[in-house]
Design a protein around this motif. Structure first.
Motif, PDB file in Angstrom:
ATOM      1  N   SER A 212      65.926   7.642  54.336  1.00  0.00           N
ATOM      2  CA  SER A 212      65.498   8.938  54.051  1.00  0.00           C
ATOM      3  C   SER A 212      66.526   9.395  53.076  1.00  0.00           C
ATOM      4  CB  SER A 212      65.467   9.643  55.480  1.00  0.00           C
ATOM      5  OG  SER A 212      65.174  10.989  54.914  1.00  0.00           O
ATOM      6  N   SER A 213      66.046  10.193  52.093  1.00  0.00           N
ATOM      7  CA  SER A 213      67.120  10.926  51.156  1.00  0.00           C
ATOM      8  C   SER A 213      67.424  12.333  51.485  1.00  0.00           C
ATOM      9  CB  SER A 213      66.568  10.776  49.933  1.00  0.00           C
ATOM     10  OG  SER A 213      65.256  11.734  49.788  1.00  0.00           O
ATOM     11  N   GLY A 214      66.203  12.965  52.483  1.00  0.00           N
ATOM     12  CA  GLY A 214      66.282  14.303  52.934  1.00  0.00           C
ATOM     13  C   GLY A 214      65.669  15.160  51.784  1.00  0.00           C
ATOM     14  N   MET A 216      62.522  15.632  51.262  1.00  0.00           N
ATOM     15  CA  MET A 216      61.206  16.218  51.647  1.00  0.00           C
ATOM     16  C   MET A 216      61.599  17.434  52.450  1.00  0.00           C
ATOM     17  SD  MET A 216      57.948  16.025  51.455  1.00  0.00           S
ATOM     18  CE  MET A 216      57.370  17.657  51.737  1.00  0.00           C
ATOM     19  N   SER A 273      59.999  18.752  62.429  1.00  0.00           N
ATOM     20  CA  SER A 273      60.777  17.451  62.606  1.00  0.00           C
ATOM     21  C   SER A 273      60.422  16.422  61.461  1.00  0.00           C
ATOM     22  CB  SER A 273      60.480  16.814  63.932  1.00  0.00           C
ATOM     23  OG  SER A 273      61.441  15.654  64.132  1.00  0.00           O
ATOM     24  N   ALA A 275      62.869  14.727  60.242  1.00  0.00           N
ATOM     25  CA  ALA A 275      63.873  13.728  60.023  1.00  0.00           C
ATOM     26  C   ALA A 275      63.546  12.309  60.323  1.00  0.00           C
ATOM     27  CB  ALA A 275      65.268  14.025  60.930  1.00  0.00           C
ATOM     28  N   LYS A 337      50.264   9.758  67.128  1.00  0.00           N
ATOM     29  CA  LYS A 337      51.667  10.320  67.549  1.00  0.00           C
ATOM     30  C   LYS A 337      51.606  11.664  67.763  1.00  0.00           C
ATOM     31  CE  LYS A 337      54.452   7.341  64.951  1.00  0.00           C
ATOM     32  NZ  LYS A 337      55.035   6.922  63.551  1.00  0.00           N
ATOM     33  N   ASN A 349      52.679  10.807  56.016  1.00  0.00           N
ATOM     34  CA  ASN A 349      52.692  10.199  54.577  1.00  0.00           C
ATOM     35  C   ASN A 349      52.752   8.574  54.580  1.00  0.00           C
ATOM     36  OD1 ASN A 349      56.098  12.013  54.459  1.00  0.00           O
ATOM     37  ND2 ASN A 349      55.441  10.346  55.800  1.00  0.00           N
ATOM     38  N   GLU A 358      62.680   8.344  50.220  1.00  0.00           N
ATOM     39  CA  GLU A 358      63.548   8.508  48.903  1.00  0.00           C
ATOM     40  C   GLU A 358      62.943   8.871  47.492  1.00  0.00           C
ATOM     41  OE1 GLU A 358      65.023   4.272  48.790  1.00  0.00           O
ATOM     42  OE2 GLU A 358      67.043   5.046  48.750  1.00  0.00           O
ATOM     43  N   LYS A 380      57.856  17.014  45.656  1.00  0.00           N
ATOM     44  CA  LYS A 380      58.132  17.296  47.079  1.00  0.00           C
ATOM     45  C   LYS A 380      58.334  18.789  46.954  1.00  0.00           C
ATOM     46  CE  LYS A 380      59.403  13.031  48.986  1.00  0.00           C
ATOM     47  NZ  LYS A 380      60.757  12.145  49.105  1.00  0.00           N
TER      48      LYS A 380
HETATM   49  O1  PMT Z   1      63.932  12.339  53.100  1.00  0.00           O
HETATM   50  P1  PMT Z   1      62.906  11.760  52.099  1.00  0.00           P
HETATM   51  O2  PMT Z   1      63.418  10.533  51.301  1.00  0.00           O
HETATM   52  O3  PMT Z   1      62.305  12.987  51.156  1.00  0.00           O
HETATM   53  O4  PMT Z   1      61.707  11.073  53.047  1.00  0.00           O
HETATM   54  C1  PMT Z   1      60.590  12.118  53.672  1.00  0.00           C
HETATM   55  C2  PMT Z   1      60.342  11.180  54.942  1.00  0.00           C
HETATM   56  C3  PMT Z   1      59.237   9.838  54.485  1.00  0.00           C
HETATM   57  C4  PMT Z   1      61.449  10.730  55.731  1.00  0.00           C
HETATM   58  C5  PMT Z   1      59.488  12.323  55.743  1.00  0.00           C
HETATM   59  O5  PMT Z   1      58.419  12.723  55.135  1.00  0.00           O
HETATM   60  C6  PMT Z   1      58.900  11.754  57.139  1.00  0.00           C
HETATM   61  O6  PMT Z   1      57.917  11.169  57.249  1.00  0.00           O
HETATM   62  N1  PMT Z   1      59.751  11.755  58.209  1.00  0.00           N
HETATM   63  C7  PMT Z   1      59.382  11.275  59.504  1.00  0.00           C
HETATM   64  C8  PMT Z   1      59.831   9.808  59.532  1.00  0.00           C
HETATM   65  C9  PMT Z   1      59.718   9.139  60.996  1.00  0.00           C
HETATM   66  O7  PMT Z   1      60.706   9.248  61.577  1.00  0.00           O
HETATM   67  O8  PMT Z   1      58.434   9.237  61.596  1.00  0.00           O
HETATM   68  P2  PMT Z   1      58.089   8.580  62.796  1.00  0.00           P
HETATM   69  O9  PMT Z   1      56.717   8.027  62.696  1.00  0.00           O
HETATM   70  O10 PMT Z   1      58.967   7.528  63.053  1.00  0.00           O
HETATM   71  O11 PMT Z   1      58.511   9.563  63.762  1.00  0.00           O
HETATM   72  C10 PMT Z   1      57.365  10.571  64.184  1.00  0.00           C
HETATM   73  C11 PMT Z   1      57.923  11.840  64.439  1.00  0.00           C
HETATM   74  O12 PMT Z   1      59.012  12.108  65.405  1.00  0.00           O
HETATM   75  C12 PMT Z   1      58.781  12.511  63.245  1.00  0.00           C
HETATM   76  O13 PMT Z   1      58.540  13.870  63.152  1.00  0.00           O
HETATM   77  C13 PMT Z   1      60.315  12.244  63.741  1.00  0.00           C
HETATM   78  O14 PMT Z   1      61.049  13.294  63.138  1.00  0.00           O
HETATM   79  C14 PMT Z   1      60.239  12.338  65.162  1.00  0.00           C
HETATM   80  N2  PMT Z   1      61.206  11.631  65.738  1.00  0.00           N
HETATM   81  C15 PMT Z   1      61.201  10.174  65.989  1.00  0.00           C
HETATM   82  C16 PMT Z   1      61.968   9.541  66.496  1.00  0.00           C
HETATM   83  C17 PMT Z   1      62.855  10.230  67.424  1.00  0.00           C
HETATM   84  N3  PMT Z   1      63.785   9.359  68.012  1.00  0.00           N
HETATM   85  N4  PMT Z   1      62.951  11.449  67.487  1.00  0.00           N
HETATM   86  C18 PMT Z   1      62.117  12.134  66.779  1.00  0.00           C
HETATM   87  O15 PMT Z   1      62.261  13.383  66.925  1.00  0.00           O
END
Ligand code: PMT
Length: 404
Positions: A212-214, A216, A273, A275, A337, A349, A358, A380
């Motif tokens: 992740s680049s941050g 978004m 969220s 990240a 989710k 996404n 990225e 973005k």
């Molecule tokens: O940073 P960029 O390069 O621009 O890329 C953006 C991105 C693709 C990282 C962003 O758009 C994105 O999709 N972020 C969420 C990625 C992710 O971790 O998805 P997940 O399906 O694993 O998690 C689901 C949700 O739970 C997310 O909102 C995540 O932030 C949150 N989570 C996950 C795990 C954890 N331990 N704690 C959380 O809060």
């Protein structure tokens, strides 16, 4: 309420008699919570002393393009990026002409050319100069390019003439700027947002992480601030500048991110969220660098806290928006989710080599209870503005239901 809380205003002053009124403009903007950086054209100093403006804004005035001392601290391109808005008051006929043809022969005109933020001009000149065909054509060009004109006013002029060309009074200029910057859909709402990756330390030099680049999350922070929200951006390690009017807290690991989120949560209306939080971390972080003495290395990992899940489970919780990064069956996994974490919305996404993580571009499928909308692939920065609109729609709908 300070309507410009944390907003960064670059106040340009050009060489007109109304320059003395710029002191009052600066004072009113500071009073409304803005950070004001004054940039004067060299000749403006004949009308008003830089020290007065420094005293009002608390920042040394900038007036030279090639100033080694200032360039070392904040170069002119950095200064152009620093501003949320550029206001030039007064803007003389000469300055309008130089802007219209894209000149960059002093610091202020260079900043106007180098910046992509909104440009507001408060013209000030003699009525015949304002009516002159050359000025009319310059103004037309500037307006057609998206520049906003504040005034001029009509009335008695310093030269004894009467007519259009007087600079608007400072309270009118300040309040126009407040309306423009402070009238967002999320004005007065606090939004906590996570962005970027987390790093889970293995030893003093190695970590588990992700790509992740941050980009978004930072684009979202900027779009939220543009809608007037008070934004707290909690970011993992990324190489991006902080968007204007955003408070940034840097963290490394998921546990640090969780602590920062919970510390920032009081009075938060919306939690987003974005990240890419590492789901696991090493059971132990070695105090010394792990040596390459064996062929195989087995790591034991433990689950990280689910930050979003924990926030959403709070009895008095903010409106929660999650992200889902998926490589297949995007809609089905994202909805799963959303339900599992009890979220108001999820933005899914599809992650591939050219989109999602990225990259500069992304596409989203946004899902909420009873509805969904696809946001097409685009930069973005643009996508973030559309997502913020959708979040504000759902947030307003929920608030209206609660109030009724
Ligand atoms: O940073 P960029 O390069 O621009 O890329 C953006 C991105 C693709 C990282 C962003 O758009 C994105 O999709 N972020 C969420 C990625 C992710 O971790 O998805 P997940 O399906 O694993 O998690 C689901 C949700 O739970 C997310 O909102 C995540 O932030 C949150 N989570 C996950 C795990 C954890 N331990 N704690 C959380 O809060």
């Amino acid at each position: 309420m300070q309507r410009l809380n944390g907003r960064r205003v670059l106040l340009g002053i050009t060489a007109g008699i109304a320059a003395y009124k710029a002191v009052e403009v600066a004072r009113l903007l500071v009073k409304d919570g803005a950070e004001v950086q004054v940039v004067m054209t060299p000749a403006a100093a004949s009308f008003i002393g830089p020290l007065t403006l420094q005293a009002v804004t608390g920042r040394p005035v900038r007036d030279t393009l090639f100033d080694p001392q200032h360039e070392a601290a904040m170069g002119h391109i950095e200064l152009a990026r620093w501003a949320d808005v550029i206001l030039v008051a007064p803007a003389t006929a000469d300055f309008l002409a130089r802007l219209a043809v894209g000149m960059a022969d002093d610091l202020l005109s260079t900043l106007c050319l180098a910046s992509t933020v909104r440009l507001l001009l408060a013209p000030s000149m003699n009525q015949a100069m304002w009516r002159n065909a050359a000025t009319r054509s310059n103004v037309e060009q500037l307006v057609s390019r998206g520049t906003t004109l504040l005034g001029p006013d009509d009335g008695e002029q310093a030269c004894g003439d009467t007519g259009p060309g007087r600079m608007l009074e400072p309270p009118v200029i300040a309040s126009a700027l407040c309306d423009l910057l402070g009238a967002g859909r999320l004005t007065g709402r606090r939004v906590v947002l996570t962005a970027g990756p987390t790093r889970e330390a293995l030893d003093p030099v190695r970590f588990l992480g992700n790509r992740s680049s941050g980009k978004m999350g930072f684009a979202l922070a900027q779009a939220l601030a543009a809608q007037g929200a008070e934004v707290v951006l909690i970011s993992g390690p990324v190489a991006l500048p902080t968007p204007g009017a955003v408070r940034r807290i840097d963290v490394e690991s998921a546990e640090q991110m969780r602590d920062a989120v919970f510390t920032s949560l009081p009075d938060t209306a919306i939690f987003i969220s974005c990240a890419a939080v590492a789901d696991f971390r090493p059971c132990e972080t070695r105090a010394k660098k792990i040596k390459k003495t064996q062929e195989n290395l087995t790591l034991e990992l433990v689950r990280n806290p689910d930050i979003l899940g924990e926030v959403s489970a709070l009895p008095r919780r903010p409106f929660c928006v999650g992200f889902a990064a998926e490589t297949e069956d995007v809609a089905a996994y994202a909805e799963q989710k959303r339900r599992a974490k009890g979220l108001e919305m999820i933005a899914a996404n599809q992650v591939s080599a050219s989109s999602g993580i990225e990259t500069d571009d992304n596409a989203l499928l946004v899902i909420w209870d009873g509805g969904r909308q696809a946001l097409s692939r685009q930069p973005k920065t643009r996508l973030a503005a559309q997502l913020v609109d959708l979040i504000a729609d759902r947030f307003d709908a929920q608030t209206a239901t609660k109030d009724s």
